[in-house]
Design a protein around this motif. Structure first.
Motif, mmCIF file in Angstrom:
data_model
loop_
_atom_site.group_PDB
_atom_site.id
_atom_site.type_symbol
_atom_site.label_atom_id
_atom_site.label_comp_id
_atom_site.label_asym_id
_atom_site.label_seq_id
_atom_site.Cartn_x
_atom_site.Cartn_y
_atom_site.Cartn_z
ATOM 1 N N ASP A 24 2.320 20.325 -39.783
ATOM 2 C CA ASP A 24 3.140 19.371 -40.593
ATOM 3 C C ASP A 24 3.539 19.985 -41.915
ATOM 4 O OD1 ASP A 24 4.143 16.610 -41.086
ATOM 5 O OD2 ASP A 24 2.846 16.950 -42.527
ATOM 6 N N ASP A 74 8.223 17.485 -40.175
ATOM 7 C CA ASP A 74 8.752 16.795 -38.971
ATOM 8 C C ASP A 74 9.788 17.420 -38.301
ATOM 9 O OD1 ASP A 74 8.951 14.908 -37.107
ATOM 10 O OD2 ASP A 74 9.572 13.151 -38.208
ATOM 11 N N PRO A 75 9.777 18.035 -37.273
ATOM 12 C CA PRO A 75 10.972 18.515 -36.676
ATOM 13 C C PRO A 75 12.248 17.671 -36.561
ATOM 14 C CG PRO A 75 9.157 19.262 -35.450
ATOM 15 C CD PRO A 75 8.538 17.976 -36.225
ATOM 16 N N GLN A 76 13.363 18.196 -36.803
ATOM 17 C CA GLN A 76 14.500 17.248 -36.869
ATOM 18 C C GLN A 76 15.524 17.731 -35.731
ATOM 19 O OE1 GLN A 76 15.084 14.485 -38.762
ATOM 20 N NE2 GLN A 76 12.898 15.143 -39.603
ATOM 21 N N SER A 77 15.814 16.817 -34.717
ATOM 22 C CA SER A 77 16.234 17.173 -33.605
ATOM 23 C C SER A 77 16.755 15.953 -32.953
ATOM 24 C CB SER A 77 15.571 18.220 -32.611
ATOM 25 O OG SER A 77 16.068 18.487 -31.550
ATOM 26 N N ARG A 78 17.882 15.921 -32.180
ATOM 27 C CA ARG A 78 18.268 14.697 -31.459
ATOM 28 C C ARG A 78 17.567 14.688 -30.221
ATOM 29 N NH1 ARG A 78 22.460 16.491 -27.170
ATOM 30 N NH2 ARG A 78 22.739 18.501 -27.452
ATOM 31 N N HIS A 85 13.896 15.031 -30.566
ATOM 32 C CA HIS A 85 12.687 14.460 -31.022
ATOM 33 C C HIS A 85 12.255 13.189 -30.490
ATOM 34 C CE1 HIS A 85 9.702 12.769 -33.932
ATOM 35 N NE2 HIS A 85 10.052 13.765 -34.686
ATOM 36 N N CYS A 143 1.370 19.873 -30.984
ATOM 37 C CA CYS A 143 2.858 19.800 -31.007
ATOM 38 C C CYS A 143 3.223 18.298 -30.684
ATOM 39 C CB CYS A 143 3.447 20.788 -29.926
ATOM 40 S SG CYS A 143 3.322 22.745 -30.421
ATOM 41 N N PHE A 151 4.829 15.417 -33.770
ATOM 42 C CA PHE A 151 5.925 14.327 -33.725
ATOM 43 C C PHE A 151 5.709 13.104 -33.894
ATOM 44 C CE2 PHE A 151 7.722 17.534 -30.543
ATOM 45 C CZ PHE A 151 8.626 17.759 -31.190
ATOM 46 N N SER A 154 3.606 12.049 -40.060
ATOM 47 C CA SER A 154 4.563 12.246 -40.897
ATOM 48 C C SER A 154 4.019 12.671 -42.445
ATOM 49 C CB SER A 154 5.679 11.174 -40.795
ATOM 50 O OG SER A 154 5.069 9.916 -41.133
ATOM 51 N N SER A 156 6.732 14.395 -44.740
ATOM 52 C CA SER A 156 7.824 13.447 -44.983
ATOM 53 C C SER A 156 7.566 12.407 -46.020
ATOM 54 C CB SER A 156 8.331 13.280 -43.653
ATOM 55 O OG SER A 156 8.862 14.169 -42.745
ATOM 56 N N ARG A 197 2.962 5.790 -30.946
ATOM 57 C CA ARG A 197 4.182 6.178 -31.480
ATOM 58 C C ARG A 197 5.410 5.253 -31.075
ATOM 59 N NH1 ARG A 197 5.002 5.821 -35.697
ATOM 60 N NH2 ARG A 197 3.779 7.494 -36.303
#
Length: 315
Positions: free
Chosen positions: A14, A19-23, A25, A94, A98, A101, A104, A179
């Motif tokens: 982290d 926080d990995p940014q991806s559609r 996610h 991993c 997700f 955070s 962030s 989550r």
């Protein structure tokens, strides 16, 4: 030990990549799934009971799907592949990455702090509006600071400690289930005409899941106040006195602990879509809220997270 190793790995990842940014996610996929299920389950003309039943169906379907998917993925990897030592810890880390955070949350707080330090109140109002639900266009410096401190404090629970807590209990599947539940609450858990009944099952579940982690977070924040040489005695006193005044059954524990440790007062009058809403005060105003309190709250957040990891390692 694999779970403890995964927690440390996730915390390191982290800080390295955030926080990995991806559609793709998982939280975005959860959100899309919630929207899809809501579209097919929520009927505005249905009775309150039918809306709550439909909301319950959404909760069961989503949580079953999320938990089952992660569990089957991990089980299949171990069943069909010969993995090097430590691979499961890395894969689990991993997934956990997700679900938490801290970087962030800290970055958002530091950005608002920088704008306040530069005297750019307009931009600070805009940025704090990204992380809070209240109206921010007329906030002064103390109230921008208050909104930021409150949000960071409250999100220590659902953004960090709760996922770590459930990861320890049940690994990556349970952390991702949490989550998903928290994402449902953020999308459906509103007390308005649209979601009062349909979103109630999601809101109640989120309250239940955060019950122990919120109180654990309060204790960790008091311990972090000791480490950081803040007023830990006052943190303890304010948490015991004020935590239950919060409209959320859980949000008052981190907020009151932070308020007591820093000697500030949180809560007060907020506006939502132009309508006033008073939130009970947390702590005593021993000093006026200033931007530096944002950085101090971030330090408390990181100390609490490290304490959790250390305690998990020891226990």
């Amino acid at each position: 030990m694999e779970m403890v190793a995964a927690i440390w790995l996730a915390m390191i990842l982290d800080q390295l990549i955030g926080d990995p940014q991806s559609r793709f996610h998982p939280v975005i996929l959860m959100g899309n799934s919630i929207s899809f299920l809501e579209k097919h389950l929520r009927k505005e003309t249905a009775s309150p009971l039918c809306q709550m039943l439909a909301g319950t169906v959404l909760v069961i379907v989503l949580l079953t799907g999320v938990y089952g998917s992660v569990f089957l993925f991990l089980h299949s990897i171990q069943e069909f592949f010969v993995l090097p030592a430590g691979s499961i810890s890395l894969i689990s880390a991993c997934f956990l990455l997700f679900a938490i955070s801290p970087k962030s949350l800290a970055a958002a707080g530091r950005e608002i702090y920088q704008y306040l330090q530069q005297g750019d109140l307009t931009q600070a109002r805009v940025k704090v509006g990204w992380i809070v639900g209240r109206d921010t266009d007329k906030l002064d410096v103390p109230n921008v600071t208050r909104a930021t401190v409150e949000t960071i404090a409250e999100n220590i629970v659902d953004g960090i400690i709760s996922p770590l807590f459930f990861f320890l209990l049940g690994g990556a599947p349970l952390a991702m289930l949490y989550r998903a539940a928290n994402t449902m609450d953020s999308m459906l858990g509103y007390k308005n005409d649209k979601y009062l009944y349909f979103g109630r099952p999601a809101a109640r579940l989120d309250d239940l899941l955060n019950y122990i982690p919120a109180r654990l977070t309060g204790i960790l924040l008091i311990l972090s106040a000791i480490l950081l040489q803040f007023d830990w005695k006052n943190a303890c006193q304010m948490m015991l006195r004020d935590a239950k005044k919060h409209p959320s059954p859980n949000g008052g524990y981190p907020e009151s602990a932070v308020a007591g440790a820093l000697g500030v007062q949180l809560g007060g009058l907020n506006y939502y879509f132009g309508k006033p809403s008073f939130r009970a005060y947390m702590g005593e105003p021993q000093q006026m809220l200033e931007p530096i309190h944002i950085l101090q709250t971030i330090r408390m957040m990181y100390s609490a997270v490290l304490l959790f990891a250390v305690l998990a390692s020891v226990l």
